[in-house]
Write an enzyme that holds these catalytic residues in place. Structure first.
Site, PDB file in Angstrom:
ATOM      1  N   LYS A  60       0.858  -1.201   0.000  1.00 27.22           N
ATOM      2  CA  LYS A  60       0.000   0.000   0.000  1.00 27.22           C
ATOM      3  C   LYS A  60       0.890   1.247   0.000  1.00 27.22           C
ATOM      4  CE  LYS A  60      -3.900   2.040   2.554  1.00 27.22           C
ATOM      5  NZ  LYS A  60      -4.742   1.942   3.769  1.00 27.22           N
ATOM      6  N   SER A  89      -9.742   1.885   2.959  1.00 28.30           N
ATOM      7  CA  SER A  89      -8.890   2.634   2.060  1.00 28.30           C
ATOM      8  C   SER A  89      -7.862   1.789   1.328  1.00 28.30           C
ATOM      9  CB  SER A  89      -8.166   3.722   2.855  1.00 28.30           C
ATOM     10  OG  SER A  89      -7.233   3.135   3.755  1.00 28.30           O
ATOM     11  N   SER A 133      -9.872  -0.228   7.269  1.00 29.86           N
ATOM     12  CA  SER A 133      -9.326  -0.057   5.916  1.00 29.86           C
ATOM     13  C   SER A 133      -8.651  -1.291   5.321  1.00 29.86           C
ATOM     14  CB  SER A 133      -8.323   1.090   5.899  1.00 29.86           C
ATOM     15  OG  SER A 133      -8.997   2.321   5.845  1.00 29.86           O
TER      16      SER A 133
END
Lengths: 496, 105
Positions: free
Chosen positions: A84, A159, A183
Site C-alpha cells: 500500500k 482505504s 481499511s
C-alpha cells in the site's frame, strides 16, 4: 495452472522445488496480468526493482540452494507482494495517493516492508488507496478510483482498495494494507479475500505515513488465513524505531493454522463464539444477515458454543471514531508545510507571507482530507476540546471495557464486516456520513486496539463477496487465526 | 452544537488549519461537517460516571502505560550513492546542503 493463479505460498514453493517455475517467471506473470486488466490498483509499478530482486532469487535458488526453496531461512522466498502506497520503500516513490506527496522519494524503508523483503518477498509495486488512507471506497485517490476486481461498476472498498483488488484479480500474490477504522477488513470483504489487523502495537509503524496514530496498524491481505498468519508473524515484534510496538512473544501462527487444518472442523468443539446483539441492526442487508446467520448455525452444528453478548456502546462507535481519528489527523497532517519535502508550486514560491506559503502548499490536499483536517481542528479547538475530543476518548474507554467484559464469556466475537456488499461507484461519495457508517462493524475493534480478521464466507445473488468479521482479545492472534482457519474450512477454504 | 457550524466557523477553522477554501468548498463543508457533528452529538447522551462515582478516564492511546523512551543521540544521516544526505532528496529546493525556503518574512 496459469502462472499467477497460485492461492497459497506453499504451492509456489512446491513449484519452485519441482523446477516448473522460477521467481522471475512468476514476477513476469503478475506484470502481464497487471497490464492486461486496468483496475487502477497500482500507483507505481516497480518493474525494474522487482525483476532485479527476482533475478537474484532465481540465481540463488539454482546455485546457492540447489533448487530447494529455503523455507526456513526465507519463508517468503520469491513471493510477489503489493505494498500500500502509505508505506515507505527507500528510493521508491511513495505518494499516499496525494498530490502533496506526488514526487516524494522516501529516504528509508518501513520496518514491516523490510522484514518481508528480508524473508525473500518481492515488491511488485505501490498500491492505490484513499488519500492518506481516508475513505471507505477508494474513490478519494488523487490517482483516480480503484475498480472492483469482478464488478466494474462497484467500489473495491477502502482505504486499502488497490491492495484488495489486486490480490483478488491476481495482479499480485498478496499485499499489505493499513487499517485505522476498517481499511484492511472492509476492502478484503468487498473483494473476497482475507484481511487481518493485528493487536495495536504488534507491527511497527515506522515508515507508515501517519493518519491517526493511536489507531493505525499494518496488516496482511492474502488468499488464505494461513498466509495471513505467516505474513503477520514475520512483520510482528518490538521495533526501536516505533515506541508503541509491544514487547510480546510472537508465536508460529501459520503452524497453529496448519494444526487446525489437520484437526478439521472438530476444532469448533468447545469454542465460545460471541454474537453481539447490537451488531444485527436495522439497515443490514438481508443477504449479508442470512450469510452470517448461516455460518453461525454451521459453527454451532460443529460444536461451537454460540453466546449472545452485549457491547452496549456500539451505537456510539462511528461518532467516537470520527472525533478521535480526525483530531489525530489534523495534528499529524500539520507536518505538510512544504519545507523539507512535498510539492512546492510556483504560487507557493511567490507567497508574500508564511501563512500564504502554507496555504499554497496545502492546496494540494484533496477534499476529504481537508474535511477531516477542518473537523479535527474544530474538535481540538479551545472551547470544544472537552465536548468532542475528551468526551470521545472517554466513550472509547467504555467501548474497550465492553469488549473486556464480553471476553470474560467468549473466546472470539463474530459479526458482519460491513452492513452491505460492495456498493456502486459514486453511490456514497456525495454523502460523507453515509460513507462513514459503512465502517460501523469494524470501528469498535480499532478503537479498542484488538486483533481482527475478515474471512470470505459467501457471495450475494449478484456474486459479490460477503466477509465474516472475527475479533479476539488483545494479543490473542493465535486464537484469532485458529478461528479464522476453522471458518475457512467450514466454507470450503475458497477465497474470491 | 450543530448550529455552531456556519460559513464563518468553517472559514475560521480553515485559517487555523492553514487551508485556503473557496466559497463552494465552504458551502459544502458547512453541510457535510454539520451532518457529521449532528451525528456526533449523540455522545452527549453517554453516561461518563463510573460505578464508583468517578468520571471515566479518557483513552487517548492504543497501548497502556507510558511510552518507551530512548536516549536522544546524534546519529549520522544515511547518505545516497553521491555521499549526499538522503533526507535532502525530497527538498523542494536545496542550498549548501540545507533546505532552501522562499524569503517571506
Amino acid at each position: 495452472m496459469a502462472m499467477n493463479n497460485f492461492k497459497k505460498i506453499s504451492e509456489i514453493h512446491e513449484a519452485f522445488d519441482s523446477g516448473t517455475l522460477t521467481p522471475i517467471e512468476l514476477v513476469h506473470s503478475y506484470f502481464v496480468e497487471m497490464k492486461s486488466n486496468p483496475l487502477n490498483a497500482f500507483i507505481t509499478e516497480c518493474q525494474d526493482r522487482a525483476l532485479a530482486q527476482a533475478e537474484q532469487l532465481t540465481h540463488d535458488l539454482k546455485s546457492k540452494y540447489q533448487g530447494k526453496t529455503p523455507r526456513v531461512a526465507k519463508p517468503l522466498f520469491g513471493i510477489p507482494l503489493g505494498i500500500k502506497d502509505v508505506l515507505t520503500v527507500d528510493g521508491v516513490r511513495t505518494t499516499c495517493a496525494s498530490k502533496i506527496l506526488e514526487d516524494y522519494i522516501p529516504p528509508y524503508t518501513a520496518t514491516a516492508v523490510q522484514k518481508l523483503e528480508n524473508a525473500g518477498a518481492i515488491t511488485l509495486g505501490k498500491m492505490n488507496m484513499d488519500e492518506f488512507a481516508m475513505g471507505s471506497s477508494n474513490e478519494n485517490s488523487a490517482f483516480g478510483p480503484v475498480i472492483h476486481p469482478t464488478h466494474s461498476d462497484r467500489v473495491p472498498g477502502g482505504s486499502s482498495g488497490g491492495s484488495a483488488s489486486a490480490v483478488a484479480a491476481k495482479q499480485c500474490f498478496a499485499s499489505l494494507g493499513t487499517d485505522t477504522g476498517g481499511s484492511i477488513r472492509l476492502p478484503a470483504s468487498f473483494c473476497g479475500i482475507v484481511g487481518m489487523k493485528p493487536t495495536y502495537g504488534r507491527i511497527s509503524r515506522y515508515g507508515q505515513i501517519a493518519f491517526a496514530s493511536s489507531l493505525d496498524q499494518i496488516g496482511p491481505m492474502t488468499q488464505s488465513v494461513e498466509d495471513a498468519a505467516l505474513l503477520c508473524q514475520i512483520m510482528s515484534g518490538e521495533d526501536p524505531l516505533d515506541s508503541t510496538t509491544l514487547n510480546a512473544p510472537v508465536d508460529d501462527w501459520s503452524e497453529s493454522v496448519r494444526a487446525e487444518q489437520r484437526r478439521g472442523v472438530s476444532g469448533f468443539s468447545g469454542l465460545r463464539v460471541g454474537v453481539p446483539q447490537e451488531y444485527f441492526i436495522e439497515g443490514i442487508h438481508p443477504e449479508v444477515k442470512n450469510a452470517i446467520d448461516s455460518i453461525i448455525q454451521k459453527m454451532k452444528s460443529q460444536g461451537a458454543e454460540i453466546v449472545s453478548i452485549s457491547l452496549p456502546h456500539t451505537q456510539y462507535a462511528v461518532a467516537t471514531y470520527y472525533v478521535v481519528a480526525v483530531s489525530e489527523a489534523s495534528s499529524n497532517l500539520s507536518r505538510y508545510d512544504g519545507v523539507k519535502f512535498g510539492t512546492r508550486s510556483a504560487a507557493a514560491r511567490e507567497a508574500k507571507s508564511l501563512e500564504d506559503f502554507y496555504k499554497k502548499i496545502r492546496a494540494n490536499f484533496g477534499s476529504e482530507v481537508k474535511r477531516r483536517i477542518i473537523l479535527g481542528t474544530f474538535a481540538l479547538s479551545s472551547g470544544y476540546y472537552d465536548a468532542y475530543y475528551r468526551r470521545a476518548s472517554q466513550v472509547r474507554r467504555l467501548m474497550r471495557n465492553d469488549f473486556e467484559s464480553a471476553f470474560q464469556k467468549v473466546d472470539v466475537i463474530v459479526s458482519p464486516v460491513c452492513p452491505t456488499t460492495a456498493f456502486k461507484l459514486g453511490e456514497k461519495s456525495k454523502n460523507p456520513l453515509q460513507m462513514y457508517l459503512s465502517d460501523i462493524f469494524t470501528i469498535p475493534a480499532s478503537l479498542a486496539g484488538l486483533p481482527c480478521i475478515s474471512v470470505p464466507i459467501a457471495k450475494d445473488q449478484e456474486g459479490l463477496p460477503i466477509g465474516l468479521h472475527l475479533i479476539a482479545p488483545r494479543l490473542q492472534e493465535t486464537l484469532l487465526f485458529k478461528a479464522g482457519a476453522l471458518v475457512e474450512l467450514l466454507v470450503g477454504g475458497h477465497t474470491s | 452544537m450543530t448550529s455552531k457550524i456556519n460559513s464563518d466557523v468553517i472559514k475560521k477553522v480553515g485559517e487555523l488549519s492553514r487551508l485556503e477554501l473557496t466559497d463552494a468548498e465552504i458551502e459544502g463543508y458547512v453541510k457535510s461537517i454539520g451532518d457529521i457533528l449532528e451525528h456526533v452529538e449523540q455522545l452527549s447522551q453517554v453516561n461518563l460516571i463510573g460505578a464508583e462515582g468517578k468520571e471515566v478516564e479518557p483513552m487517548y492511546h492504543g497501548i497502556d502505560g507510558a511510552l518507551k523512551l530512548r536516549p536522544d543521540e546524534v546519529v549520522e544521516f544515511s547518505k545516497d550513492e553521491h555521499g549526499q544526505p538522503k533526507v535532502l532528496r525530497n527538498a523542494p529546493e536545496v542550498i549548501d546542503h540545507g533546505f532552501k525556503v522562499p524569503q517571506i518574512i
